[in-house]
Design an enzyme around this catalytic site. Sequence first.
Site, PDB file in Angstrom:
ATOM      1  N   MET A   1     -46.410  10.492 -11.065  1.00 14.89           N
ATOM      2  CA  MET A   1     -45.251  10.681 -10.172  1.00 14.89           C
ATOM      3  C   MET A   1     -45.546  11.766  -9.133  1.00 14.89           C
ATOM      4  O   MET A   1     -44.840  12.762  -9.019  1.00 14.89           O
ATOM      5  CB  MET A   1     -44.019  11.024 -11.009  1.00 14.89           C
ATOM      6  CG  MET A   1     -42.686  10.912 -10.276  1.00 14.89           C
ATOM      7  SD  MET A   1     -42.371   9.287  -9.610  1.00 14.89           S
ATOM      8  CE  MET A   1     -40.801   8.894 -10.400  1.00 14.89           C
TER       9      MET A   1
ATOM     10  N   ILE B   1     -47.175   9.538  -3.763  1.00 16.36           N
ATOM     11  CA  ILE B   1     -47.028   8.086  -3.597  1.00 16.36           C
ATOM     12  C   ILE B   1     -46.126   7.514  -4.690  1.00 16.36           C
ATOM     13  O   ILE B   1     -45.263   6.677  -4.415  1.00 16.36           O
ATOM     14  CB  ILE B   1     -48.405   7.391  -3.560  1.00 16.36           C
ATOM     15  CG1 ILE B   1     -49.202   7.906  -2.340  1.00 16.36           C
ATOM     16  CG2 ILE B   1     -48.265   5.877  -3.496  1.00 16.36           C
ATOM     17  CD1 ILE B   1     -50.678   7.515  -2.334  1.00 16.36           C
TER      18      ILE B   1
ATOM     19  N   ARG C   1     -56.829   3.794  -8.117  1.00 21.72           N
ATOM     20  CA  ARG C   1     -58.282   3.615  -8.090  1.00 21.72           C
ATOM     21  C   ARG C   1     -58.642   2.616  -9.178  1.00 21.72           C
ATOM     22  O   ARG C   1     -58.088   2.673 -10.288  1.00 21.72           O
ATOM     23  CB  ARG C   1     -59.009   4.938  -8.358  1.00 21.72           C
ATOM     24  CG  ARG C   1     -59.125   5.884  -7.173  1.00 21.72           C
ATOM     25  CD  ARG C   1     -60.052   5.386  -6.065  1.00 21.72           C
ATOM     26  NE  ARG C   1     -60.147   6.305  -4.950  1.00 21.72           N
ATOM     27  CZ  ARG C   1     -59.326   6.307  -3.894  1.00 21.72           C
ATOM     28  NH1 ARG C   1     -58.341   5.438  -3.792  1.00 21.72           N
ATOM     29  NH2 ARG C   1     -59.511   7.191  -2.925  1.00 21.72           N
TER      30      ARG C   1
ATOM     31  N   GLU D   1     -65.867  -1.493  -6.594  1.00 23.14           N
ATOM     32  CA  GLU D   1     -65.682  -1.985  -5.230  1.00 23.14           C
ATOM     33  C   GLU D   1     -67.008  -2.031  -4.485  1.00 23.14           C
ATOM     34  O   GLU D   1     -67.786  -1.087  -4.616  1.00 23.14           O
ATOM     35  CB  GLU D   1     -64.701  -1.070  -4.480  1.00 23.14           C
ATOM     36  CG  GLU D   1     -63.287  -1.455  -4.760  1.00 23.14           C
ATOM     37  CD  GLU D   1     -62.266  -0.495  -4.160  1.00 23.14           C
ATOM     38  OE1 GLU D   1     -62.467  -0.026  -3.016  1.00 23.14           O
ATOM     39  OE2 GLU D   1     -61.267  -0.239  -4.831  1.00 23.14           O
TER      40      GLU D   1
ATOM     41  N   HIS E   1     -58.424  -3.193  -0.660  1.00 28.62           N
ATOM     42  CA  HIS E   1     -58.187  -1.750  -0.495  1.00 28.62           C
ATOM     43  C   HIS E   1     -57.518  -1.430   0.854  1.00 28.62           C
ATOM     44  O   HIS E   1     -58.109  -0.770   1.716  1.00 28.62           O
ATOM     45  CB  HIS E   1     -59.493  -0.962  -0.665  1.00 28.62           C
ATOM     46  CG  HIS E   1     -59.274   0.461  -1.103  1.00 28.62           C
ATOM     47  ND1 HIS E   1     -60.128   1.147  -1.933  1.00 28.62           N
ATOM     48  CD2 HIS E   1     -58.274   1.334  -0.819  1.00 28.62           C
ATOM     49  CE1 HIS E   1     -59.673   2.374  -2.138  1.00 28.62           C
ATOM     50  NE2 HIS E   1     -58.543   2.509  -1.465  1.00 28.62           N
TER      51      HIS E   1
HETATM   52  P1  NAP Z   1     -50.724  13.177  -5.899  1.00 33.89           P
HETATM   53  O1  NAP Z   1     -49.570  13.580  -5.060  1.00 33.89           O
HETATM   54  O2  NAP Z   1     -51.708  14.204  -6.322  1.00 33.89           O
HETATM   55  O3  NAP Z   1     -50.139  12.411  -7.193  1.00 33.89           O
HETATM   56  C1  NAP Z   1     -50.882  12.171  -8.346  1.00 33.89           C
HETATM   57  C2  NAP Z   1     -49.980  12.398  -9.545  1.00 33.89           C
HETATM   58  O4  NAP Z   1     -50.683  12.011 -10.730  1.00 33.89           O
HETATM   59  C3  NAP Z   1     -49.568  13.862  -9.724  1.00 33.89           C
HETATM   60  O5  NAP Z   1     -48.206  13.926 -10.063  1.00 33.89           O
HETATM   61  C4  NAP Z   1     -50.475  14.310 -10.864  1.00 33.89           C
HETATM   62  O6  NAP Z   1     -49.945  15.375 -11.615  1.00 33.89           O
HETATM   63  C5  NAP Z   1     -50.530  13.065 -11.695  1.00 33.89           C
HETATM   64  N1  NAP Z   1     -51.656  13.095 -12.623  1.00 33.89           N
HETATM   65  C6  NAP Z   1     -52.918  13.536 -12.394  1.00 33.89           C
HETATM   66  N2  NAP Z   1     -53.670  13.408 -13.497  1.00 33.89           N
HETATM   67  C7  NAP Z   1     -52.858  12.889 -14.449  1.00 33.89           C
HETATM   68  C8  NAP Z   1     -53.051  12.552 -15.814  1.00 33.89           C
HETATM   69  N3  NAP Z   1     -54.252  12.699 -16.404  1.00 33.89           N
HETATM   70  N4  NAP Z   1     -52.008  12.047 -16.489  1.00 33.89           N
HETATM   71  C9  NAP Z   1     -50.807  11.903 -15.903  1.00 33.89           C
HETATM   72  N5  NAP Z   1     -50.551  12.210 -14.614  1.00 33.89           N
HETATM   73  C10 NAP Z   1     -51.582  12.689 -13.898  1.00 33.89           C
HETATM   74  O7  NAP Z   1     -51.579  12.061  -5.160  1.00 33.89           O
HETATM   75  P2  NAP Z   1     -51.047  10.915  -4.157  1.00 33.89           P
HETATM   76  O8  NAP Z   1     -51.123  11.408  -2.768  1.00 33.89           O
HETATM   77  O9  NAP Z   1     -49.772  10.364  -4.678  1.00 33.89           O
HETATM   78  O10 NAP Z   1     -52.221   9.845  -4.350  1.00 33.89           O
HETATM   79  C11 NAP Z   1     -52.485   9.289  -5.621  1.00 33.89           C
HETATM   80  C12 NAP Z   1     -53.761   8.474  -5.618  1.00 33.89           C
HETATM   81  O11 NAP Z   1     -53.551   7.253  -4.932  1.00 33.89           O
HETATM   82  C13 NAP Z   1     -54.939   9.116  -4.870  1.00 33.89           C
HETATM   83  O12 NAP Z   1     -55.637  10.011  -5.684  1.00 33.89           O
HETATM   84  C14 NAP Z   1     -55.785   7.916  -4.496  1.00 33.89           C
HETATM   85  O13 NAP Z   1     -56.771   7.684  -5.478  1.00 33.89           O
HETATM   86  C15 NAP Z   1     -54.801   6.756  -4.486  1.00 33.89           C
HETATM   87  N6  NAP Z   1     -54.602   6.200  -3.125  1.00 33.89           N
HETATM   88  C16 NAP Z   1     -54.970   4.912  -2.879  1.00 33.89           C
HETATM   89  C17 NAP Z   1     -54.741   4.357  -1.636  1.00 33.89           C
HETATM   90  C18 NAP Z   1     -55.133   2.946  -1.337  1.00 33.89           C
HETATM   91  O14 NAP Z   1     -55.589   2.693  -0.237  1.00 33.89           O
HETATM   92  N7  NAP Z   1     -54.968   2.016  -2.254  1.00 33.89           N
HETATM   93  C19 NAP Z   1     -54.152   5.130  -0.621  1.00 33.89           C
HETATM   94  C20 NAP Z   1     -53.802   6.435  -0.902  1.00 33.89           C
HETATM   95  C21 NAP Z   1     -54.030   6.956  -2.167  1.00 33.89           C
HETATM   96  P3  NAP Z   1     -50.304  16.900 -11.214  1.00 33.89           P
HETATM   97  O15 NAP Z   1     -49.286  17.283 -10.206  1.00 33.89           O
HETATM   98  O16 NAP Z   1     -50.188  17.642 -12.497  1.00 33.89           O
HETATM   99  O17 NAP Z   1     -51.698  16.915 -10.664  1.00 33.89           O
HETATM  100  C1  GLV Z   2     -57.347   5.701  -0.176  1.00 32.63           C
HETATM  101  O1  GLV Z   2     -57.637   5.023  -1.110  1.00 32.63           O
HETATM  102  C2  GLV Z   2     -57.149   7.108  -0.231  1.00 32.63           C
HETATM  103  O2  GLV Z   2     -57.379   7.713  -1.293  1.00 32.63           O
HETATM  104  O3  GLV Z   2     -56.766   7.675   0.810  1.00 32.63           O
END
Ligand code: NAP
Ligand code: GLV
Length: 332
Positions: free
Chosen positions: A155, A158, A239, A268, A286
């Site tokens: 949470m 995103i 991921r 990938e 992706h």
């Molecule tokens: P974020 O704000 O850091 O959110 C990640 C959440 O996951 C945080 O609340 C984090 O908690 C939690 N978390 C981390 N490790 C965990 C664990 N072991 N167990 C439970 N919860 C855990 O990141 P975001 O900006 O939302 O992005 C999330 C991910 O989406 C990125 O890392 C990336 O890999 C992926 N993404 C993919 C695309 C795509 O093109 N498909 C685009 C953008 C992002 P904490 O606050 O404690 O760290």
């Molecule tokens: C895309 O997957 C990103 O992490 O920005």
Amino acid sequence: MRKPKVFVTCPIPEAGLDVLRGAVDMEVNMDDRVLTRQELLAGVADADGLLCQLADVVDESVLAAAPRLRAIANYAVGYNNIDIAAATDRRIAVTNTPGVLTETTADLTWALILAVARRVVEGDAMVRQGRFRGWAPRLLLGGDVYGRVLGVVGMGRIGQAVARRARGFGMKVLYYDRSGISSSLETELGATRVSLEELLRESDFVSLHVPLTPETRHLIGREQLAMMKRTAYLVNTARGPVVDEAALAQALAAGELAGAGLDVYENEPEVHPGLLGLDNVVLLPHLGSATVDTRERMAVMAAESLLDVLEGREPRAGNLVNRGVIGVFKNK
Ligand code: NAP
Ligand code: GLV
Ligand code: GLV
């Protein structure tokens, strides 16, 4: 004075290159392909800054080949492609692009939720192939979205944006997260924190939003998939390796869950062959952050962060991944 040299591994939007132009000497790969390891090693050899993308593996050997390197800007929010500990040891600052792609990625997550549940891609194929014979009572019946239970795994930025959209669909939201969110945010999102097991057992849609770390690799494996309802859908825009892809292909083929929507894959750009033949999966290449405006914002943010570090300024709050290097900035 010698201008810093920056190596850009992929064709980012002009707005990003404009930030760097004049301030640095740039070498940019303008081809739409991932550089080979040899090309990456050659590119960083005399570089002070590296602007790279998520398919560039920046490990200890790449850093060792880059004696001048002080800054790495990842053109992504996820940074599992970079050895952060090794960069920190070498006092190299690593930045990412948080926030600017949050809503765009949440939109795409919802595109997958709706597409897989309502069989949008199968329907499109049917019409194009001339197989649509008119409305029919049993044609492509899917699962409802409105009023169902959404389980958000991770949470963060995103995950919250995905949960916020669920309110418009009258959904109950469960979430699993390491730190959790404030109770006021829980109230705003209508979200309840539960264990991963409870989330998997109760949710109609499970959507993954954790970063890839040693702890989250195969967080969803055979055992976890078996906990999901047979009528439930799994959506992964986080991921690929967060899910055991072979176990998912097997569970889907066996009818242990209703379907999956995937934007990311374990190896990938390869996709597990077991997934390619299934009608109940929607597969995207992706595309999470792939809109014109968001890519432009990401490019500007990555370039500004890189320039900040190269000119001795601490990057904008939240953009520095390895706080361990903070001592290298003059204005700390
Ligand atoms: P974020 O704000 O850091 O959110 C990640 C959440 O996951 C945080 O609340 C984090 O908690 C939690 N978390 C981390 N490790 C965990 C664990 N072991 N167990 C439970 N919860 C855990 O990141 P975001 O900006 O939302 O992005 C999330 C991910 O989406 C990125 O890392 C990336 O890999 C992926 N993404 C993919 C695309 C795509 O093109 N498909 C685009 C953008 C992002 P904490 O606050 O404690 O760290
Ligand atoms: C895309 O997957 C990103 O992490 O920005
Ligand atoms: C379907 O098109 C309906 O009118 O119910």
